[in-house]
Design a protein around this motif. Structure first.
Motif, PDB file in Angstrom:
ATOM      1  N   ARG A   1      62.443 -64.336  41.737  1.00  0.00           N
ATOM      2  CA  ARG A   1      62.544 -65.425  40.756  1.00  0.00           C
ATOM      3  C   ARG A   1      62.701 -64.798  39.374  1.00  0.00           C
ATOM      4  O   ARG A   1      61.980 -63.858  39.026  1.00  0.00           O
TER       5      ARG A   1
ATOM      6  N   TYR B   1      57.348 -64.825  22.574  1.00  0.00           N
ATOM      7  CA  TYR B   1      57.621 -66.257  22.341  1.00  0.00           C
ATOM      8  C   TYR B   1      57.859 -66.526  20.862  1.00  0.00           C
ATOM      9  O   TYR B   1      56.984 -66.262  20.030  1.00  0.00           O
TER      10      TYR B   1
ATOM     11  N   ASP C   1      60.674 -75.444  30.715  1.00  0.00           N
ATOM     12  CA  ASP C   1      61.155 -74.831  29.468  1.00  0.00           C
ATOM     13  C   ASP C   1      62.516 -75.376  29.050  1.00  0.00           C
ATOM     14  O   ASP C   1      62.738 -75.678  27.879  1.00  0.00           O
TER      15      ASP C   1
ATOM     16  N   ASP D   1      58.884 -59.012  26.389  1.00  0.00           N
ATOM     17  CA  ASP D   1      59.266 -60.398  26.139  1.00  0.00           C
ATOM     18  C   ASP D   1      58.220 -61.067  25.249  1.00  0.00           C
ATOM     19  O   ASP D   1      57.025 -60.814  25.378  1.00  0.00           O
TER      20      ASP D   1
ATOM     21  N   PRO E   1      63.352 -66.127  35.080  1.00  0.00           N
ATOM     22  CA  PRO E   1      63.465 -67.300  34.215  1.00  0.00           C
ATOM     23  C   PRO E   1      64.936 -67.677  34.022  1.00  0.00           C
ATOM     24  O   PRO E   1      65.840 -66.896  34.330  1.00  0.00           O
TER      25      PRO E   1
ATOM     26  N   PHE F   1      59.264 -71.698  34.860  1.00  0.00           N
ATOM     27  CA  PHE F   1      57.932 -71.172  35.178  1.00  0.00           C
ATOM     28  C   PHE F   1      57.036 -72.194  35.879  1.00  0.00           C
ATOM     29  O   PHE F   1      56.209 -71.820  36.711  1.00  0.00           O
TER      30      PHE F   1
ATOM     31  N   SER G   1      60.260 -68.214  25.100  1.00  0.00           N
ATOM     32  CA  SER G   1      60.766 -66.846  25.214  1.00  0.00           C
ATOM     33  C   SER G   1      62.162 -66.767  24.592  1.00  0.00           C
ATOM     34  O   SER G   1      63.019 -67.620  24.859  1.00  0.00           O
TER      35      SER G   1
ATOM     36  N   ASN H   1      54.574 -73.258  28.082  1.00  0.00           N
ATOM     37  CA  ASN H   1      54.556 -73.169  29.548  1.00  0.00           C
ATOM     38  C   ASN H   1      53.329 -72.426  30.076  1.00  0.00           C
ATOM     39  O   ASN H   1      53.245 -72.136  31.253  1.00  0.00           O
TER      40      ASN H   1
ATOM     41  N   ILE I   1      65.017 -67.084  27.067  1.00  0.00           N
ATOM     42  CA  ILE I   1      65.417 -68.414  27.532  1.00  0.00           C
ATOM     43  C   ILE I   1      66.116 -69.165  26.397  1.00  0.00           C
ATOM     44  O   ILE I   1      67.117 -69.852  26.614  1.00  0.00           O
TER      45      ILE I   1
ATOM     46  N   ARG J   1      56.814 -56.540  31.220  1.00  0.00           N
ATOM     47  CA  ARG J   1      56.822 -57.274  32.481  1.00  0.00           C
ATOM     48  C   ARG J   1      56.737 -56.342  33.698  1.00  0.00           C
ATOM     49  O   ARG J   1      57.344 -55.271  33.713  1.00  0.00           O
TER      50      ARG J   1
ATOM     51  N   LEU K   1      49.731 -62.937  32.469  1.00  0.00           N
ATOM     52  CA  LEU K   1      50.207 -64.161  33.128  1.00  0.00           C
ATOM     53  C   LEU K   1      49.982 -64.135  34.627  1.00  0.00           C
ATOM     54  O   LEU K   1      49.672 -65.164  35.238  1.00  0.00           O
TER      55      LEU K   1
ATOM     56  N   GLU L   1      58.536 -61.456  38.256  1.00  0.00           N
ATOM     57  CA  GLU L   1      58.095 -60.445  37.307  1.00  0.00           C
ATOM     58  C   GLU L   1      57.518 -61.119  36.069  1.00  0.00           C
ATOM     59  O   GLU L   1      58.072 -62.102  35.586  1.00  0.00           O
ATOM     60  N   ASN L   2      56.350 -60.636  35.638  1.00  0.00           N
ATOM     61  CA  ASN L   2      55.657 -61.179  34.469  1.00  0.00           C
ATOM     62  C   ASN L   2      54.599 -60.172  34.017  1.00  0.00           C
ATOM     63  O   ASN L   2      54.182 -59.315  34.798  1.00  0.00           O
TER      64      ASN L   2
ATOM     65  N   TRP M   1      68.367 -62.046  32.261  1.00  0.00           N
ATOM     66  CA  TRP M   1      67.518 -61.743  33.416  1.00  0.00           C
ATOM     67  C   TRP M   1      68.346 -61.668  34.694  1.00  0.00           C
ATOM     68  O   TRP M   1      68.181 -60.763  35.512  1.00  0.00           O
TER      69      TRP M   1
ATOM     70  N   ASN N   1      54.291 -61.995  24.813  1.00  0.00           N
ATOM     71  CA  ASN N   1      54.131 -62.298  26.229  1.00  0.00           C
ATOM     72  C   ASN N   1      53.736 -60.968  26.885  1.00  0.00           C
ATOM     73  O   ASN N   1      52.663 -60.851  27.440  1.00  0.00           O
TER      74      ASN N   1
HETATM   75  O1  X2X Z   1      58.904 -67.909  32.699  1.00  0.00           O
HETATM   76  C1  X2X Z   1      58.256 -66.853  32.605  1.00  0.00           C
HETATM   77  O2  X2X Z   1      58.244 -65.998  33.494  1.00  0.00           O
HETATM   78  C2  X2X Z   1      57.456 -66.607  31.363  1.00  0.00           C
HETATM   79  C3  X2X Z   1      56.192 -67.447  31.430  1.00  0.00           C
HETATM   80  O3  X2X Z   1      57.090 -65.259  31.278  1.00  0.00           O
HETATM   81  C4  X2X Z   1      58.312 -66.944  30.210  1.00  0.00           C
HETATM   82  O4  X2X Z   1      58.065 -67.891  29.501  1.00  0.00           O
HETATM   83  C5  X2X Z   1      59.497 -66.113  29.979  1.00  0.00           C
END
Ligand code: X2X
Length: 339
Positions: free
Chosen positions: A178, A245, A80, A243, A180, A201, A98, A41, A101, A157, A222, A217-218, A185, A154
Motif C-alpha cells: 500500500r 505535513y 486525505d 515525509d 499513499p 490512510f 503530506s 488523518n 499527497i 518511513r 504511526l 510503509e510509515n 510513491w 511525519n
Molecule cells: O498515508 C500515510 O501513510 C501517512 C499517514 O503517512 C501520510 O499521511 C502520508
C-alpha cells in the motif's frame, strides 16, 4: 480543562431547568466569532493531535475566545484526497497534509520525498526550514492555498509486511504494498519492481488485515499509534524517505481573520509544529523495542543497494526532469548529490 460546546450546552440546558432562563446566556457568550475545523488523518494520540489540541487552546485563550479550532483526527471528515477538496472549497478551514499527497495539486510539493535524499533529521530541518521549504511554500501559495512556515514531522518511513522482511531490493519484487495516493510513491515502488496500490490512510488497517496488500510503509510513530503492528509481522528499517505535513488553510477563511488574529494563529501553529517535531522524532527513535515487544520482527537492511537500484532504474533522472533543474539543484544543495 477543555469544555466542549456540547458539554457546555448540556450543562446549560440542565441549569436552565434548575435555574430558569439566565443560564443559556453562558452558552451564547461561548460562541466564537471564528469557529474553524482542523482535519487530519492521524490517530488522536499522535503528537500532531496532542500538540494540536494545546495549540487550539492557546489560540482560543490569546484571542479572547474569538477563534475556536475544533480538531477532527483519524480522517473523521473524509480521506486525505476528499479532505483536500473540502479544504479548497472551504468546507474545512485547516488541514495537515503530506506534501507528497498535496503533489496531486502542487507537483513540486513531493520533492522532499525523493528516495534516500536526506541522511538524518538535521539535514531535513535545514532544508525544510531553509531554501527547499521556502521553494515548496511558494508553489503551494500559487495554488491559492495558505501554508504555515513550519512543516510538521511525519518521519523517516519504514517498511512493514505480513509475509516477509525486506532485506535487499530484490525482496521488493512483486511485493504488494500500500502507498499513499501520490505519483512519487507509486513511481518509487514500481522502480523497485513492487506492485504498489494507492490507498488512503483511513483504509490502511483494514487493507492489511484483509490482506488486500502484504505491506505498507510509515514511520514508527504511526505504526505504533495507528496500531499497524496488530496486522503486520515484519518491520524493515528501510528509511527510504522523509515525509512531513504542511499545515494548510483555506484562503478565504484565512483572510476573514483580522490581521492581528492571523498573527496569533500563525505564531501558535508554528510553535506547536516545532514541539510536535521533537515528540515525533523521539517516538521514531525510541519505539523499536516497544514494537518488538508487541511482536514486530525488525531487521536493518544495507541501504546502499536500494539507492543504487533506484538510480539504475532511472528513478532519479526521471524525477529530476519532472521537477526541473531549479528545484532539483535546491534539493541537492541541502541533501547532497543524487544523480
Ligand atoms: O498515508 C500515510 O501513510 C501517512 C499517514 O503517512 C501520510 O499521511 C502520508
Amino acid at each position: 480543562m477543555h469544555v466542549s460546546r456540547r458539554t457546555l450546552l448540556k450543562a446549560s440546558t440542565a441549569a436552565t431547568v434548575m435555574a430558569g432562563i439566565g443560564a443559556p446566556l453562558v452558552a451564547r457568550a461561548q460562541q466564537a466569532e471564528f469557529s474553524y475545523k482542523f482535519a487530519n488523518n492521524l490517530p488522536d494520540t499522535h503528537p500532531i493531535n496532542v500538540r494540536g489540541r494545546e495549540m487550539a487552546a492557546a489560540i482560543k485563550q490569546e484571542t479572547g475566545g474569538r477563534v475556536d479550532i475544533q480538531l477532527f483526527p483519524s480522517s473523521q471528515l473524509g480521506s486525505d484526497t476528499d479532505t483536500l477538496s473540502q479544504l479548497r472549497s472551504g468546507g474545512v478551514e485547516f488541514f495537515t497534509l503530506s506534501g507528497l499527497i498535496l503533489a496531486t495539486l502542487v507537483p513540486a510539493a513531493s520533492i522532499n520525498g525523493i528516495g534516500f535524499a536526506f541522511p538524518d533529521y538535521p539535514a531535513v530541518w535545514k532544508a525544510m526550514d531553509g531554501d527547499l521549504g521556502a521553494f515548496i511554500r511558494r508553489e503551494i501559495t500559487k495554488a491559492n492555498l495558505v501554508v504555515m512556515d513550519k512543516i510538521w514531522d511525519n518521519g523517516f518511513r519504514q517498511t512493514t509486511s505480513s509475509t516477509r522482511p525486506i532485506n535487499t531490493p530484490e525482496d521488493f519484487k512483486g511485493f504488494k504494498i500500500r502507498v499513499p495516493v501520490s505519483p512519487l510513491w507509486t513511481s518509487m515502488f514500481k522502480a523497485f519492481g513492487a506492485s504498489p496500490a494507492s490507498i488512503n490512510f483511513n483504509e490502511v488497517y483494514s487493507a492489511l488485515q484483509t490482506k488486500i496488500v502484504e505491506g505498507q510503509e510509515n514511520p514508527l510513530a504511526l505504526i505504533s499509534t495507528a496500531k499497524l503492528f496488530e496486522v503486520q509481522r515484519y518491520c524493515s528499517l528501510t528509511n527510504h524517505m522523509w515525509d512531513g505535513y504542511w499545515f494548510l488553510a483555506n484562503r478565504r477563511a484565512w483572510e476573514r481573520l483580522p490581521a492581528d488574529v492571523r498573527t496569533i494563529v500563525a505564531k501558535n501553529v508554528n510553535a506547536a509544529a516545532v514541539k510536535a517535531r521533537e515528540d515525533t522524532e523521539k517516538l521514531n527513535a525510541g519505539l523499536q523495542s516497544e514494537l518488538a515487544g508487541k511482536g514486530l520482527v525488525f531487521n536493518q537492511p544495507d541501504l546502499k543497494p536500494f539507492r543504487e537500484t533506484l538510480r539504475q532504474a532511472g528513478f532519479y533522472a526521471e524525477w529530476k526532469a519532472k521537477y526541473g533543474d531549479e528545484a532539483w539543484s535546491i534539493l541537492e544543495r541541502s541533501a547532497g548529490k543524487l544523480t
